[in-house]
Design an enzyme around this catalytic site. Structure first.
Site, PDB file in Angstrom:
ATOM      1  N   GLY A  43       6.556  -9.680 -21.166  1.00  0.00           N
ATOM      2  CA  GLY A  43       7.184 -10.948 -20.845  1.00  0.00           C
ATOM      3  C   GLY A  43       7.570 -11.004 -19.378  1.00  0.00           C
ATOM      4  O   GLY A  43       7.655  -9.976 -18.701  1.00  0.00           O
ATOM      5  N   CYS A  44       7.810 -12.211 -18.893  1.00  0.00           N
ATOM      6  CA  CYS A  44       8.131 -12.381 -17.473  1.00  0.00           C
ATOM      7  C   CYS A  44       9.468 -11.726 -17.128  1.00  0.00           C
ATOM      8  O   CYS A  44       9.548 -10.896 -16.217  1.00  0.00           O
ATOM      9  CB  CYS A  44       8.126 -13.859 -17.090  1.00  0.00           C
ATOM     10  N   TYR A  45      10.511 -12.078 -17.876  1.00  0.00           N
ATOM     11  CA  TYR A  45      11.817 -11.478 -17.600  1.00  0.00           C
ATOM     12  C   TYR A  45      11.783  -9.952 -17.790  1.00  0.00           C
ATOM     13  O   TYR A  45      12.327  -9.217 -16.961  1.00  0.00           O
ATOM     14  CB  TYR A  45      12.889 -12.083 -18.506  1.00  0.00           C
TER      15      TYR A  45
END
EC number: 1.2.1.38
Lengths: 346, 346, 346, 346
Positions: free
Chosen positions: A149-151
């Site tokens: 995921g990005c985060y």
């Protein structure tokens, strides 16, 4: 020259995969999958590709796709990849899943945080978490990649050296993250309209965001024990970029130089992680359009905490760029092939 | 491999030349000239280049520079290039001037609109106006290029086919242009502060903007007679991008197909000019970061006018990209070398 | 103290009527009509009204509403007001329609440009076009107001003095307009997502926008003959604001002072139209949140044209503010009551 | 009707005082002090005031000013108010200082964090910290107000009820704050140019920001012991608004209802602090242009922490609005007079 297929090619992450692969010398995009735009010209959906992409959008038939291509990217909502994948597909094509379906090893945890039943738990063990800087060797051998995921990408890379080396107390970690709006996807929702986002900032998913367990897992692997964190994302009026500001108590007294040495130990030879000079704060603008993650830290002697910061482009290193980096590793291409765009500023 | 020097490397246009040349296989940047930042690391001024550029900023000694490099880009305020250039320099290095100093052939006109004395009128005749799509052959042979202004590039390319072919009445041309704020440069002025530009739009330089005579000259060359236009630029709360909306009365009744054929005649084989499909409006976002200019038109049968539209990135095709395209032509490189970035969207 | 009802209270214009009426000493909002949010708290839809509005959203039953209130605002899509209105309603409550239903006197023209059948043509003649500065006396006596469109308000007020006094040639008028995104409404459409609008500008509705005939009608009334114009709107990455840049050929030689005197003749005593000082360009930011329209002009002696400019807040003078101004006139309140907000800058 | 003078009237905070006082029925602005723009029309500096303010800018002679007005606002850089103030001035006019000069009671602490010598330490004791919701009674009697900083206002109000009631552990407080760019002032700096701020986010002043001791003092007064915090501000691409996201460990197990009751205890009767409904996050847009502070909290049972959030307009409640609120208290006006603007959205 290999062939790639994209399921979910008309989302923002899918579109970014296309942008990157157009500049990749070893790959050709052979399938632009988009359930919503079947038979429409891809360049009519994304006008930036006018005269650059002639193809029309196809459906998301993963079986058929596996016969045509060498690698499949699934840039789709949670649950879709798990519902389509099977052994036959994996025996024919490598799969890089940009959704969360195979990121969390504990299926119960996945089902609790995501609120859906996992349709292909048999592949969870096999799937490799595609954070290249940490799992490079496993990625090279994988058939199925859980693209982070990005985060979690930005958070993990910002904190990893210090938690791995035992310099911070894992029970004190607080991650305050800020993301541009492309992270919310291209779905037509009132909350993501220009007038709702512009001149505004707010937190969302406070204490409940789905990336929390993913980050906790990765940090837990690094320090060898279970980690619970606070993670608070915020929506920012900009298109691209994630900034992570993370806080933790120091496990012992350390100097700037000692901490810097730890970051360098892990990232000195990494192309895509840049440890900035002392007192320079990461800025999302300075990595925009690129696969770089800029990280840095600041020790606060008054509170015995360290503030760890990371900035990256959520659509590149946080999604499409990392997916391409994984593909490069899986197929034996140069790891940075197609990914050396210079950040665009301003 | 040739060597390039940039005078004014820390302005937005200079910085963009650096970004583009970093991805150019035939050129190395050997001189980062910046009077304001001498001896500072270039990557400290532009953090996006951290670990990508190690050089420090140099002064703007054009004589010394000409001994070191094959091509000099001057991305400087009006008057500076003219005050530095001389025959010795031109005999050693090719010069691409991004300022207005050599764009206007009539020195009196230049001095009137710019309000300064021209210091090197002896080179005006020799200088070639570097609008590649129109003056390609002359550019190949030039020593000194007058790189076109951002508004003139977008305006001229949008209107050129129709005025060249006599389809519009030159006395009726009105150009309403809109530009992102990077066009105003990196100087510290109150008017360009975030809070002054954001959530705001205004016209400026109404009936007096200095790009007016440059556009009039180019349109005049195309139709073979003097042209007077109205040109009104507007400042838009975005970083990059110029949109031109131009109006003219049709010289005779024409169909969509006839006009389209005229655009295709001039641009079909051009890499960087894209004539969009019918009824699709150019958008600056769809060319961002790239050297493309998207153009289109709409005939209004009610008023017998045609509306001509063009969108481009003011820092790329409107400045640095066109400068590199000129350099490619001058040195016999592939015209598109280093310039095939896919527009980034969103 | 009168009672007001709003049909379409959860659109951006409806929401702005609520904001303005909360500060109006003679009016109470008694009905928040919103088909989409029936029974939800209004302040849950618009969090800015938390603790300020306790009411829940109601349906859009105009018959029932007319029994309860003195004035009804319809801030709804085209066609809805015409489909609901009848003599019974108008005999009980005054109606201010913010849609286009009663703006155009020629029903055929309305049906052609809007592509729908008009359901209440019998009220078109009676309806008064609510451009207060021009039709003040008729508005005072009206039962039904056609509240002007945002672009027509700004365009007409910018051009009116010159066309009325015969200083410009009506056949040469070109209007290039730019609008913030709130003008596109609060519907969930991909085209209005933050990431699609931010860092972007484009024209839309070129030569076909529905506000064209409305502007032509008003300019035609002013000069006493039919007028055809070119009108091109553009979408700008900001929430609020419209800027109009209009061009016309001068009908005779005039000086700055003569033209200024004509603007002053019409606007000197108007509270909400400000004719700026010489050479100062209107800016949308400088009227944001207020009911003011800032206008100015520039004569270009080279082309014998005049450039007329106007800036206003599309949600205030372009919609809700003008509606309240109309209401004030209709009920004999002070014309500026509730409308003296100072523009907010930055 | 009292008279007010503003020193620093052309900064963003000074300009906002003017906006608010124009709508205040008991005050007239009699002195627009601005060293940089002496003798220029104030409305030429801020075009939004065209036709609303006729005055010219004056110098910053505080002695002369005190003879003319009843209240003086100093919206100036650190150190200026302290260098001008004296007993004679205070005997004639009340002073509301928007700078930090009188906020910190320990002059050594002030001098250490601000790096300047304090020129008027004799008035520090007398000065009242103008956080109206907490120090209301002292403010009513004050001659000299230290108007709180923007971050301290939002941070303190978000955390105050819980630290005051002993529900959180003061040693665990981390404040991650985000501010619009107007907080950086109207000085012409490259770092605040539109192109540097737009599409960007970064932290600044990490572990060293000057508002840290001010927040620590206020939280310390609330809990009766010294408090050390981490405070990290971030620059956000928007004009107005501050969002505070604060973290602390719970001192004991508490339910949502218990914590909500504590917030209500302190704020239920406050006009300008709104405790939002359960699970609703504060948004800066929903308080824009108003004097409201929206606060809320979320308990995380997994980590035994509470996340406290607050949103306000930095120029209103964070500067000019709070200054006017203080003035209202000092002069016995209604506390909310001139401050009931409804937040503007979108």
């Amino acid at each position: 020259m290999i062939k790639a297929g994209i399921i979910g090619a008309t989302g923002y992450a899918g579109n970014e995969i296309v942008r990157l692969l157009l500049g990749h010398k070893d790959v050709e995009v052979a399938w632009y999958g988009s359930r919503s735009y079947i038979d429409q010209k891809y360049a009519d959906v994304y006008q930036n590709f006018f005269k650059l992409v002639d193809a029309k959008c196809m459906d998301d038939n993963m079986e058929a796709l596996a016969d045509e291509v060498d690698v499949i990217f699934t840039a789709t909502p949670q649950g879709l990849c798990a519902s389509l994948i099977n052994e036959g597909i994996l025996s024919k094509a490598k799969v890089i899943d940009l959704s969360a379906d195979f990121r969390i090893k504990d299926v119960k945890k996945y089902e609790k945080w995501y609120g859906i039943e996992h349709k292909a738990p048999q592949f969870i063990d096999e799937a490799v978490y595609g954070l290249c800087e940490i799992n490079r060797e496993e990625i090279k051998k994988a058939r199925l990649i859980a693209n982070p995921g990005c985060y979690p990408t930005c958070s993990t890379l910002s904190i990893y050296p210090l938690i791995k080396e035992g310099l911070i107390d894992p029970s004190t970690i607080i991650i305050d993250a800020k993301s541009g709006t492309s992270g919310a996807g291209r779905g037509a929702k009132v909350a993501n309209l220009f007038c709702e986002v512009n001149e505004n900032i707010k937190a969302y998913g406070v204490a409940t965001h789905r990336h929390t367990p993913e980050i906790e897992d990765q940090l837990g692997y690094a320090c060898g024990k279970e980690v619970l964190i606070n993670f608070t994302p915020h929506l920012i009026p900009m298109n691209r970029g994630i900034l992570v500001t993370a806080y933790a108590s120091l496990a012992k007294d350390v100097s700037y130089e000692e901490v810097k040495a730890v970051y360098d130990k892990y990232y000195e030879n990494e192309t895509f992680v840049r440890v900035l000079d002392k007192d320079v704060c990461p800025q999302t603008k300075c990595v925009e359009g690129s696969n770089y993650v800029d990280v840095n830290f600041k020790i606060d002697p008054r509170t015995h905490r360290v503030i760890m910061m990371g900035a990256m482009d959520n659509l590149v290193k946080g999604a499409a760029g990392q997916a391409v980096q994984n593909m490069n590793l899986m197929f034996g291409f140069k790891e940075a092939e197609g990914l050396l765009q210079v950040p665009m500023c301003p």
